[in-house]
Design a protein around this motif. Structure first.
Motif, mmCIF file in Angstrom:
data_model
loop_
_atom_site.group_PDB
_atom_site.id
_atom_site.type_symbol
_atom_site.label_atom_id
_atom_site.label_comp_id
_atom_site.label_asym_id
_atom_site.label_seq_id
_atom_site.Cartn_x
_atom_site.Cartn_y
_atom_site.Cartn_z
ATOM 1 N N UNK A 282 0.841 -1.205 0.000
ATOM 2 C CA UNK A 282 0.000 0.000 0.000
ATOM 3 C C UNK A 282 0.877 1.256 0.000
ATOM 4 N N UNK A 283 1.919 1.229 0.838
ATOM 5 C CA UNK A 283 2.784 2.407 0.936
ATOM 6 C C UNK A 283 3.604 2.586 -0.342
ATOM 7 N N UNK A 284 4.025 1.461 -0.943
ATOM 8 C CA UNK A 284 4.795 1.569 -2.195
ATOM 9 C C UNK A 284 3.927 2.142 -3.305
ATOM 10 N N UNK A 285 2.652 1.769 -3.320
ATOM 11 C CA UNK A 285 1.739 2.306 -4.331
ATOM 12 C C UNK A 285 1.665 3.827 -4.207
ATOM 13 N N UNK A 286 1.771 4.298 -2.977
ATOM 14 C CA UNK A 286 1.675 5.732 -2.741
ATOM 15 C C UNK A 286 3.000 6.438 -2.966
ATOM 16 N N UNK A 287 4.077 5.847 -2.447
ATOM 17 C CA UNK A 287 5.369 6.540 -2.410
ATOM 18 C C UNK A 287 6.239 6.211 -3.620
ATOM 19 N N UNK A 288 5.843 5.200 -4.378
ATOM 20 C CA UNK A 288 6.633 4.784 -5.531
ATOM 21 C C UNK A 288 7.376 3.490 -5.202
ATOM 22 N N UNK A 289 7.590 2.671 -6.221
ATOM 23 C CA UNK A 289 8.225 1.373 -6.023
ATOM 24 C C UNK A 289 9.650 1.491 -5.503
ATOM 25 N N UNK A 290 10.298 2.607 -5.828
ATOM 26 C CA UNK A 290 11.703 2.765 -5.439
ATOM 27 C C UNK A 290 11.876 3.289 -4.022
ATOM 28 N N UNK A 291 10.781 3.715 -3.425
ATOM 29 C CA UNK A 291 10.904 4.326 -2.094
ATOM 30 C C UNK A 291 11.460 3.308 -1.104
ATOM 31 N N UNK A 292 12.475 3.736 -0.373
ATOM 32 C CA UNK A 292 13.028 2.867 0.665
ATOM 33 C C UNK A 292 12.639 3.441 2.002
ATOM 34 N N UNK A 293 11.982 2.618 2.775
ATOM 35 C CA UNK A 293 11.524 3.139 4.078
ATOM 36 C C UNK A 293 11.462 2.014 5.094
ATOM 37 N N UNK A 294 11.504 2.404 6.366
ATOM 38 C CA UNK A 294 11.296 1.467 7.473
ATOM 39 C C UNK A 294 10.024 1.866 8.192
ATOM 40 N N UNK A 295 9.268 0.882 8.599
ATOM 41 C CA UNK A 295 8.048 1.176 9.359
ATOM 42 C C UNK A 295 8.422 1.413 10.814
ATOM 43 N N UNK A 296 8.127 2.587 11.309
ATOM 44 C CA UNK A 296 8.385 2.829 12.728
ATOM 45 C C UNK A 296 7.199 2.333 13.555
ATOM 46 N N UNK A 297 6.016 2.484 12.981
ATOM 47 C CA UNK A 297 4.815 2.150 13.730
ATOM 48 C C UNK A 297 3.650 2.077 12.761
ATOM 49 N N UNK A 298 2.842 1.040 12.908
ATOM 50 C CA UNK A 298 1.634 0.912 12.090
ATOM 51 C C UNK A 298 0.469 0.582 13.000
ATOM 52 N N UNK A 299 -0.625 1.248 12.821
ATOM 53 C CA UNK A 299 -1.807 0.849 13.565
ATOM 54 C C UNK A 299 -3.042 1.145 12.725
ATOM 55 N N UNK A 300 -4.151 0.556 13.128
ATOM 56 C CA UNK A 300 -5.409 0.809 12.439
ATOM 57 C C UNK A 300 -6.377 1.362 13.462
#
Lengths: 536, 68
Positions: A273-291
């Motif tokens: 989901x995040x790659x769809x938003x930020x682009x396939x090349x985006x490199x990121x670490x999840x610090x925290x995810x919640x719903x």
């Protein structure tokens, strides 16, 4: 390196109160060392009121919480001695962009108001915000201020009495009892205090789920608030991107109503989901995810005997508009000076009813704005979506539609119109500074007006005569003598005089206007001071 | 109820406007038509501006339907 939220900031320590035969009685006990509890404690202690904070944990809060802090709370924090530290650590921003489908439809700018010391907004992780407040408390303690944070002190039972509140506190070494002349419950949206006292929390629950992720990435998006309606990467839903310090980005993705929360929270579902938003090349670490889902609720009353509720324990709103922590800090601002006057015998305890009236008024304003934003962002019916989309389409072509776009009405300070502490307006000057308003800032040489107002009643005179101070029934108002000429930018004149040639303002310790008049009239201002302290 | 909302005949070209409005929907999908009507409502509302007039118009629309 361990992160700030992994380290105990106020580790458990044995208190002499735990050895007492009779429960120790404190003037003020605060439950909850979040932003609101810490700010309330600092405000009280720097005015000399002994304050104890109890928290069931021993460290700053973890996870995606408050991030946007508005100008008025920064001004309050300036009064508490840590506004500049917050601004220094935060990310300043003043531009918001709204996208609909694939195109940008609208851009807004929170224009800096000329002559105000603080920016319109900063973004700062709540854990950093809390850390700065704790640092401020440590600094005050080193100077001998009467303030104490007791970590891993969990309140298990509360007894309400006419003159005090009794608290049963559980610690790693067993339980003990303390008493408080006043209890301030800052223990969050799920307030155990509220539950223990059997009090209701009513309002509207919204059914849409939102995925909230704080990701660490090096990205060159600007420091702006980007909001999408129905973007290709999250069809039929909304999305929000916001920058925080230290390369942390806040992302909110609306997921809709009936979803499998546990499934959606798993990294293998979040990352695409995040790659769809930020682009396939985006490199990121999840610090925290919640719903989360959210609700717009409040208690009917924020005062119950000797217990006051502040922040999320008293009221909760949706996150759009940054009206949660920002309103909680305005609660703290409203409580502290009133409690001081009451505790020192200089005001009747009914002054605390004005806390209830003023902050319920503020909460209603926030809930109204927050509910409207939520309905625009998550339309409940087909027609409501058609109307919403019509506004978005029109906004790309015609300026008239842009004010109708509601991606969150950002927190603005509350003016206490109709408060029983206000005196009737007796000056033909701008509405901006009518009784009940928070004082707008103005530049004064190297300094600013709000820095000079401080923590007590001030009689601000602009091109008008008045005594250096006057006392009424134990409360003193001290004159701050200014001239419109002291501010060549004319901000002071524009905000406080308008077409009037002189003005005298009685300003409360929380920097709200209590009364104003063209010239000094002793009986008028004595009555205004009595009224502002709950005696009329 | 005050009476700021004009409820007597006021259109310069009543038949012409009705015709233009109906023609604008010719051949449109229902969803496209709904969106067109919605945009038109906001354009007209902004032109009027006056909240009392708009409130009265909303009430007049609510109470003049065939079914209720």
């Amino acid at each position: 390196m361990s992160k700030i939220f992994d380290v105990p900031l106020y580790a458990y320590e044995h208190s002499p109160d735990q050895d007492e035969g009779m429960p120790a009685r404190h003037p003020v006990v605060i439950i909850g060392a979040g932003p609101v509890g810490l700010a309330t404690a600092i405000d009280l202690a720097q005015q000399g009121i002994k304050t104890v904070i109890l928290d069931d944990n021993d460290r700053v809060s973890f996870g995606s919480r408050a991030i946007c802090f508005a100008k008025r709370p920064l001004e309050i924090l300036d009064r508490l001695g840590c506004g500049e530290a917050m601004v220094k650590r935060g990310v300043q921003w003043d531009t918001g962009k709204v996208f609909f489908d694939t195109r940008q439809v609208y851009e807004f700018s929170l224009t800096e108001e000329e002559g105000h010391k603080n920016p319109a907004f900063i973004n700062l992780q709540q854990y950093t915000f809390e850390q700065v407040l704790v640092e401020r408390i440590r600094e005050m303690q080193a100077e001998g201020a009467p303030i104490e944070i007791r970590g891993r002190n969990k309140v298990e039972a509360i007894g309400q009495h006419d003159t005090h509140v009794t608290l049963e506190v559980e610690t790693p070494e067993g339980s003990y009892t303390i008493e408080a002349e006043w209890l301030v419950a800052c223990d969050g949206a799920n307030s155990p205090t509220r539950r223990m006292l059997g009090l209701d929390f009513d309002g509207q629950v919204f059914e849409d789920n939102f995925l909230i992720a704080d990701v660490v990435m090096k990205a060159d998006f600007p420091s702006e608030r980007w909001f999408w309606f129905d973007p290709p990467f999250n069809r039929g839903q909304s999305a929000l991107l916001h920058k925080q310090p230290d390369n942390v980005w806040r992302i909110d993705l609306q997921l809709g109503r009936d979803i499998d929360k546990e499934r959606e929270k798993r990294p293998e579902n979040v990352v695409p989901r995040l790659k769809a938003m930020l682009g396939d090349d985006a490199e990121f670490d999840l610090e925290w995810v919640s719903i989360y889902t959210f609700q717009c609720c409040r208690m009917e009353r924020f005062r119950h005997g000797r217990t006051l509720f502040a922040g999320d324990s008293a009221h909760q709103v949706s996150p759009f508009g940054a009206r949660g922590a920002n309103s909680g800090l305005q609660d703290a601002d409203n409580i502290a000076w009133k409690l001081k006057l009451v505790l020192e015998g200089n005001a009747p305890d009914t002054l605390m009813d004005s806390y209830n009236i003023e902050r319920v008024y503020g909460a209603e304003e926030n809930i109204l704005n927050s509910t409207r934003s939520t309905e625009f962002i998550t339309p409940k019916s087909e027609m409501s979506r058609i109307l919403r989309d019509a506004v978005l389409d029109l906004s790309a072509h015609h300026a008239f539609a842009q004010p109708l776009v509601n991606s969150g009405r950002l927190s603005v300070p509350c003016t206490y119109d109709g408060s029983m502490l206000n005196s009737a307006d007796a000056l033909a000057a701008p509405d901006l500074t009518r009784p009940g308003s928070p004082c707008p800032d103005a530049p004064l040489g190297d300094d600013h007006l709000l820095n000079k107002l401080g923590n007590s009643f001030v009689l601000l005179t602009i091109d008008a005569d008045a005594p250096d101070s006057f006392e009424e029934d134990g409360v003193t108002a001290t004159r701050l003598a200014l001239s419109a000429r002291d501010d060549p930018s004319l901000t002071l004149k524009r905000q406080y005089l308008g077409d009037a040639t002189s003005g005298i303002y009685l300003i409360r310790p929380d920097q709200h206007v209590a009364a104003r008049r063209e010239s000094f009239d002793e009986p008028h201002f004595r009555a205004a001071l009595r009224r502002a302290t709950g005696k009329e | 109820m005050s009476d700021k909302l004009i409820l007597s005949p006021n259109l310069d070209n009543a038949d012409g406007f009705f015709d233009a409005l109906a023609r604008a929907h010719d051949g449109l999908e229902k969803s496209t038509s709904d969106a067109l009507n919605a945009r038109l409502i906001f354009l007209l509302a902004n032109h009027i501006g006056d909240d009392e007039v708009l409130t009265e118009a909303l009430k007049a629309a609510q109470t003049s339907g065939h079914n209720r």
